[in-house]
Design a protein around this motif. Structure first.
Motif, PDB file in Angstrom:
ATOM      1  N   SER A  13      38.478  38.110  43.378  1.00  0.00           N
ATOM      2  CA  SER A  13      37.686  38.904  44.331  1.00  0.00           C
ATOM      3  C   SER A  13      38.108  40.371  44.317  1.00  0.00           C
ATOM      4  N   ILE A  17      36.067  43.932  43.158  1.00  0.00           N
ATOM      5  CA  ILE A  17      36.011  45.172  43.943  1.00  0.00           C
ATOM      6  C   ILE A  17      36.420  46.359  43.078  1.00  0.00           C
ATOM      7  N   ASN A  21      32.324  46.163  42.292  1.00  0.00           N
ATOM      8  CA  ASN A  21      31.545  45.004  42.717  1.00  0.00           C
ATOM      9  C   ASN A  21      30.554  44.510  41.670  1.00  0.00           C
ATOM     10  N   LEU A 104      39.331  50.013  50.812  1.00  0.00           N
ATOM     11  CA  LEU A 104      39.566  48.614  51.161  1.00  0.00           C
ATOM     12  C   LEU A 104      40.283  48.622  52.510  1.00  0.00           C
ATOM     13  N   ASN A 130      34.574  48.924  51.095  1.00  0.00           N
ATOM     14  CA  ASN A 130      34.769  47.477  51.148  1.00  0.00           C
ATOM     15  C   ASN A 130      35.566  47.130  52.394  1.00  0.00           C
ATOM     16  N   TYR A 160      30.296  46.864  51.477  1.00  0.00           N
ATOM     17  CA  TYR A 160      30.403  45.412  51.327  1.00  0.00           C
ATOM     18  C   TYR A 160      31.360  44.815  52.363  1.00  0.00           C
ATOM     19  N   GLN A 162      33.978  41.877  52.460  1.00  0.00           N
ATOM     20  CA  GLN A 162      34.651  41.177  51.356  1.00  0.00           C
ATOM     21  C   GLN A 162      35.383  39.898  51.752  1.00  0.00           C
ATOM     22  N   THR A 213      36.807  32.429  50.598  1.00  0.00           N
ATOM     23  CA  THR A 213      37.447  32.686  49.306  1.00  0.00           C
ATOM     24  C   THR A 213      37.658  31.391  48.535  1.00  0.00           C
TER      25      THR A 213
END
Length: 708
Positions: A13, A17, A21, A104, A130, A160, A162, A213
């Protein structure tokens, strides 16, 4: 085929990112592979722009984003994905106007304000935002209004959610990074209802992200009452709402596990949520496994430890320096030995050093050199036909040597801690804690020769007090407290422990040692520290070898008995009821059952603060029953699972993680699972992984102060 670990999935994942993405052009394993362990840049190719040039980028994170990334990726990994520099959102940052930025961060008002300020100042060319968890709609609307007012909408390329607001320390070990005060907050009368509500929402959000996840919707089991039921009910509702109302179902996208699209309950994992008060002992115990000793003695945090090593191993007079080490799953020695008893780790260091020495000698002899350092292309004595092979093997050999040197330094630091604190003695006593009488306990507490840290005695006493069947009178307690104070311990925590004792005694399950897998005698199973010392002294440089020998002398050579602790017995009774003990099944018989995919298996969901006021008769940590909930049917109680996610509310322990992994491995073998069969797997997580010192001093003592 073995399914991907939680760590594998989080890495995949994060790499998506870092690739703006877009789906990775190559499998994730190519980008995050052992080449990085050799000190080389991974084979990753950053995504290219329309001209075929790499897109280099800046990574900006908040504190949780930093913890999430640093636990699974290193600087070389980031560089492989085109990240030239990484910065904290809250630190001063200079403009880099020609480079795009990856954010992030957690979706908080403060973070959104800082991002908008960056956009207004044109610090970067374009922004890829993100969020670590789903941003609430009101916050998103406020952010949109700020952007519209500032006129910076064109600077944003992506936004996004995440679902990555959890930290993975080992392949199947995670924490929500909620700090080392969660247990205190959930058990203190001084914490406001609003703060409890916020904390529970954060826990639910983190667990939702873990489930997303992993790509599978679990069956949820939890005991009645307390924070565990609150969290289970809210998570059940959140998963139901997502399945019913979301246009893009996160559990039906490409790449998720096929079993979740409609599989039977037994093909899905079980999520077991329990309150920390179900068993406090693992938070306090002295362990004998490598990872638990590193966590306790060297205070490991986010897979990083700092130890003191000699500046010059051959000349101790030059003093010592601090060195930081990262212990990750890419470290072959750590992956193999993290859950192993420490004496066996010392043996494996010896074995690996001997193997390294033999491999190095073989290469140098074939190439006609006297040592690895002599393998130079301009050396006339070097055999040309073996030179290419030797040069190819050199990076791997040097990396192996660096890893072994690191673990040698760690083992030396651990041995010093073991010897100074007499941790081997404490561990042996705790192995047979219920056999200790009040007189034996009093004698031990008054023995000045038992270690140099009073906290170890306090931990031992609390474990005994919570475990013993003997009646402890007020006079007995005063005598024990007096001995602890005389030893230098702060006994503030005992006021709370006295209160919580009756609650934990109802849920704890004592365990008789199971038969070890190997029937060998102790002498066969472990040849002893002394023989290792003799072999290592000749292989280690100067003072380090002598120091290791001195440290080893007097440390007991023994292996722990094989026994399951309370959390493992709970998990066994839910995953494998056919093999579980009747006492364990009786403890979990009343556990609630939630299936977010079922129209029937759902529970009630009052506000956390409402449940909290029902605790008058429940004792510490019992936040009250939330209502009827969902009583599991006989069939549901007896169904088995091959996979589980185990979550403790209020702090996690490396001991519990290790014990669960041992059980999963042992019972997979016992059930005849082969490499191709479905093996038993347990993922363990908590609000935070907390070592014993932080738990006693930071949380139990604080609660004790409030109860005085």
């Amino acid at each position: 085929m073995q399914s991907q670990s939680l760590r594998d999935r989080q890495v995949a994942s994060l790499e998506k990112i870092l690739n703006l993405n877009q789906a990775s052009p190559e499998p994730s394993t190519v980008h995050h592979d052992p080449s990085a362990a050799n000190g080389l840049i991974p084979k990753a190719t950053p995504i290219l722009n329309s001209d075929g040039d790499p897109i280099w980028k800046v990574l900006v994170f908040d504190n949780l984003g930093r913890d999430v990334i640093s636990s699974v990726l290193r600087v070389n990994d980031l560089r492989g994905w085109g990240v030239t520099i990484h910065l904290n959102l809250n630190s001063p940052r200079h403009p880099i106007p020609d480079v795009p930025v990856l954010y992030l961060v957690e979706p908080t008002a403060a973070n959104l304000t800082l991002i908008n300020q960056d956009l207004s100042k044109s610090l970067y060319s374009e922004a890829y935002i993100n969020f670590l968890s789903s941003i609430p709609r009101p916050l998103m609307e406020d952010f949109a209004a700020q952007i519209a007012e500032a006129g910076t909408a064109e600077s944003i390329s992506q936004v996004y959610d995440q679902y990555l607001n959890f930290v993975v320390a080992e392949p199947d070990l995670f924490s929500l990074g909620l700090g080392k005060e969660t247990y205190w907050a959930l058990n203190s009368a001084n914490v406001k209802d609003e703060e409890i509500d916020t904390l529970v929402e954060k826990i639910v959000s983190g667990l939702f992200s873990v489930v997303v996840t992993m790509g599978v919707i679990p069956i949820i089991r939890c005991p009645r009452g307390g924070a565990a039921e609150m969290i289970a009910a809210k998570l059940d509702r959140k998963l139901r709402d997502h399945i019913l109302n979301s246009k893009d179902n996160l559990f039906s996208t490409q790449g998720q596990r096929s079993s979740i699209t409609g599989g039977t309950p037994s093909s899905r994992p079980v999520l077991v949520i329990v309150d920390r008060n179900v068993d406090l002992i693992p938070m306090l115990s002295h362990s004998w496994t490598y990872q638990s000793l590193v966590h306790d003695v060297l205070k490991m945090h986010l897979n990083r430890i700092t130890i003191e090593t000699p500046i010059d191993e051959d000349n101790p007079a030059k003093g010592r320096t601090k060195r930081a080490y990262d212990l990750t799953s890419k470290d072959f020695f750590w992956s193999r030995n993290a859950g192993v008893p420490f004496p066996q780790v010392a043996e494996d260091i010896d074995t690996e050093l001997t193997k390294y020495k033999d491999d190095a000698n073989e290469i140098t002899q074939k190439a006609g050199a006297s040592s690895l350092e002599d393998l130079q292309t301009d050396n006339p004595n070097t055999s040309a036909q073996h030179l290419k092979a030797a040069i190819t093997l050199l990076p791997e050999l040097r990396e192996r040597k660096a890893v072994l040197d690191m673990h040698m330094n760690i083992a030396t630091a651990l041995l010093k801690g073991i010897k100074d604190r007499q941790l081997d003695n404490f561990f042996q006593i705790e192995e047979n804690i219920t056999k200790q009488t009040k007189g034996m306990m009093n004698e031990l507490l008054n023995d000045d020769a038992k270690g140099n840290q009073p906290l170890d005695k306090l931990r031992l006493f609390i474990i005994w007090f919570l475990s013993t069947e003997q009646e402890v009178s007020r006079t007995d307690m005063e005598r024990f407290e007096e001995a602890l104070v005389k030893a230098g311990a702060d006994t503030t925590a005992l006021a709370y422990i006295k209160k919580v004792r009756e609650v934990t005694r109802m849920t704890m399950m004592t365990s008789a040692p199971t038969q070890p897998a190997q029937q060998s005698t102790g002498g066969e199973l472990f040849r002893g520290f002394s023989s290792i010392s003799n072999r290592l002294t000749g292989q280690l440089p100067g003072a380090l070898g002598t120091n290791f020998e001195n440290l080893i002398s007097g440390v007991k050579n023994f292996l722990p008995v094989n026994k399951d602790i309370t959390i493992t017995k709970i998990v066994e009774s839910l995953m494998d009821p056919a093999s579980a003990s009747s006492s364990a099944i009786a403890k979990t018989e009343d556990y609630l059952y939630f299936d977010p995919r079922s129209a029937n298996a759902r529970g009630t969901m009052p506000a956390p603060s409402q449940a909290r006021h029902q605790q008058a008769s429940g004792g510490p940590g019992a936040l009250g029953s939330l209502g009827p909930g969902t009583q599991a049917s006989f069939g549901q109680r007896r169904q088995g699972f091959s996979e589980a996610i185990v979550f403790t509310v209020g702090g996690g322990s490396m001991d519990e993680y290790g014990n669960l992994q041992d059980w999963a491995k042992r019972t997979s073998v016992a059930s005849g699972a082969t490499a191709g069969a479905s093996k038993r797997r347990v993922v363990y997580g908590s609000t935070e992984i907390v070592n014993a010192e932080d738990f006693v001093v930071g949380e139990l003592a604080r609660l004790g102060q409030e109860d005085r």
